[in-house]
Design a protein around this motif. Structure first.
Motif, mmCIF file in Angstrom:
data_model
loop_
_atom_site.group_PDB
_atom_site.id
_atom_site.type_symbol
_atom_site.label_atom_id
_atom_site.label_comp_id
_atom_site.label_asym_id
_atom_site.label_seq_id
_atom_site.Cartn_x
_atom_site.Cartn_y
_atom_site.Cartn_z
ATOM 1 N N GLY A 33 0.821 -1.210 0.000
ATOM 2 C CA GLY A 33 0.000 0.000 0.000
ATOM 3 C C GLY A 33 0.850 1.253 0.000
ATOM 4 N N ALA A 34 1.974 1.227 0.738
ATOM 5 C CA ALA A 34 2.871 2.384 0.747
ATOM 6 C C ALA A 34 3.489 2.608 -0.626
ATOM 7 N N VAL A 35 3.843 1.508 -1.306
ATOM 8 C CA VAL A 35 4.404 1.627 -2.655
ATOM 9 C C VAL A 35 3.378 2.221 -3.612
ATOM 10 N N ARG A 36 2.134 1.757 -3.508
ATOM 11 C CA ARG A 36 1.086 2.305 -4.374
ATOM 12 C C ARG A 36 0.849 3.778 -4.084
ATOM 13 N N ALA A 37 0.890 4.146 -2.788
ATOM 14 C CA ALA A 37 0.694 5.560 -2.445
ATOM 15 C C ALA A 37 1.820 6.424 -3.012
ATOM 16 N N THR A 38 3.049 5.905 -2.965
ATOM 17 C CA THR A 38 4.172 6.659 -3.521
ATOM 18 C C THR A 38 4.040 6.815 -5.031
ATOM 19 N N ARG A 39 3.634 5.734 -5.697
ATOM 20 C CA ARG A 39 3.450 5.817 -7.148
ATOM 21 C C ARG A 39 2.336 6.782 -7.507
ATOM 22 N N ASN A 40 1.257 6.749 -6.751
ATOM 23 C CA ASN A 40 0.159 7.679 -7.036
ATOM 24 C C ASN A 40 0.597 9.128 -6.828
ATOM 25 N N ARG A 44 0.706 12.046 -9.679
ATOM 26 C CA ARG A 44 0.064 13.370 -9.574
ATOM 27 C C ARG A 44 1.078 14.478 -9.851
ATOM 28 N N LEU A 45 2.305 14.308 -9.361
ATOM 29 C CA LEU A 45 3.330 15.317 -9.609
ATOM 30 C C LEU A 45 3.689 15.393 -11.091
ATOM 31 N N VAL A 48 1.029 17.366 -12.730
ATOM 32 C CA VAL A 48 1.242 18.807 -12.503
ATOM 33 C C VAL A 48 2.337 19.327 -13.429
ATOM 34 N N LEU A 49 3.394 18.531 -13.622
ATOM 35 C CA LEU A 49 4.477 18.922 -14.533
ATOM 36 C C LEU A 49 3.956 19.109 -15.955
ATOM 37 N N VAL A 50 3.157 18.150 -16.425
ATOM 38 C CA VAL A 50 2.609 18.249 -17.782
ATOM 39 C C VAL A 50 1.696 19.466 -17.905
#
Length: 365
Positions: A33-40, A44-45, A48-50
């Motif tokens: 779950g922590a890995v998925r949260a980091t990927r999400n 999102r970042l 924001v860049l795009v």
């Protein structure tokens, strides 16, 4: 009779084990779950860049097109002379006035406003150099530019990996030293000189390849004709990009092959090909991807020069001809498209860098 049990003093004086204090160990599901949260979060970042890049791309393209019209107004050439061509000196003054009235839109600012307004409606205007709508010219030439740029850059990437690996694995061999010196020498050659050199050797000297064009004179447009004629333009684009790709990849590979991660992989008993393919090469590709985004405008400009020298019917050739003929509608449209391609390529390179290197913060790009 009551039996008395005698306890061993060593055992009786041993304190009872204390219960562990602290949070419980994370379960595999929690770590996933922590890995998925980091990927999400990284996703999102990246979004924001795009969004940030696209937000200032439109104003930048507007400023660039405005600059094209402003600089064209300072040119000693004029659209009327470009429209008349060789017939200009034999054209009566009254006819020339009619052509000027037909082509003129007042000042350069008024011309830009007229072009921008029609472009926003989907009609970028009429080309005075080609006597056709600009949209049709772009639609006919854009695929040929994309073809030689994509094949040229892909060929350069494959050749760069081969050269960089060969030199990095045998750094002290005389052949490796010669290859590195040759790559540094080629970096000083401009695109037009590379194109002329390839034409002189393979088209004029050896006669193996056609010197230019899309097909032989009078021949039908077939896959065989196009494949034969695109060899020189593709090679010119590739040769112009191989030196910087190979040299940067070579330096990155040397650092990786002598780094602690590769040494640890050797200690674990992994074979050298596995170490190079799975550890050294992916890590060494990260800085090359980062640099590729900044050099994309150079690749686009180099492809335009290659098209002009080798008579390849792409947007680069149309851009130069439009500039010579003061065809402002075609000049501005092609200039904006090539700029947009450079910006899009830089954005894709940054997104690929974020995907390859988890240490890269999208907020800093």
């Amino acid at each position: 009779m009551v039996e008395r049990r005698v306890l061993d003093p060593a055992v009786s004086m041993t304190p009872a084990p204390e219960r562990a204090v602290g949070p419980p160990l994370a379960s595999p599901g929690a770590s996933q779950g922590a890995v998925r949260a980091t990927r999400n979060r990284r996703g999102r970042l990246v979004g924001v860049l795009v969004g940030r890049r696209l937000a200032w791309t439109v104003p930048l393209l507007a400023v660039i097109s405005l600059g094209i019209f402003a600089l064209a107004a300072l040119s000693p050439a004029d659209a009327t002379t470009g429209f008349l061509g060789a017939r200009g000196e034999f054209t009566p003054a009254s006819s020339r006035d009619n052509v000027e009235e037909l082509l003129g839109h007042g000042t350069w600012l008024e011309s830009w406003l007229a072009w921008a307004g029609s472009t926003l409606t989907g009609d970028p205007g009429w080309s005075t150099a080609y006597r056709a709508p600009v949209a049709e010219i772009v639609a006919a030439r854009l695929p040929w530019t994309v073809l030689i740029m994509a094949t040229g850059v892909l060929s350069a990437a494959v050749l760069s990996v081969v050269l960089a690996l060969g030199v990095a694995l045998t750094p002290h061999h005389p052949v490796s030293r010669t290859v590195v010196g040759g790559l540094w020498a080629v970096t000083a050659l401009p695109s037009f000189l590379v194109s002329l050199g390839l034409m002189a050797v393979f088209a004029i000297g050896l006669g193996w390849l056609p010197a230019g064009g899309l097909t032989n004179p009078g021949a039908d447009l077939t896959a065989g004709q196009v494949a034969t004629h695109m060899v020189l333009p593709t090679a010119a684009v590739a040769v112009s990009q191989v030196p910087w790709m190979s040299l940067h990849l070579h330096e990155a590979l040397r650092a990786q092959l002598n780094g602690p991660a590769v040494e640890a992989a050797r200690v674990r008993g992994l074979s050298e090909p596995t170490i190079v393919a799975r550890h050294a090469l992916p890590a060494a590709a990260i800085p090359v991807v980062a640099i590729a985004g900044t050099r994309l405008p150079e690749i686009v400009a180099g492809a335009a020069v290659v098209e002009l020298v080798l008579s390849w019917p792409g947007l680069g050739q149309a851009l130069v001809e439009a500039a010579l003929a003061q065809d402002l509608a075609l000049l501005a449209t092609v200039g904006v498209l090539l700029t947009a391609a450079s910006l899009l390529g830089g954005l894709l390179a940054d997104v690929a860098l974020v995907a390859l290197d988890p240490r890269t913060d999208p907020r800093e790009l």
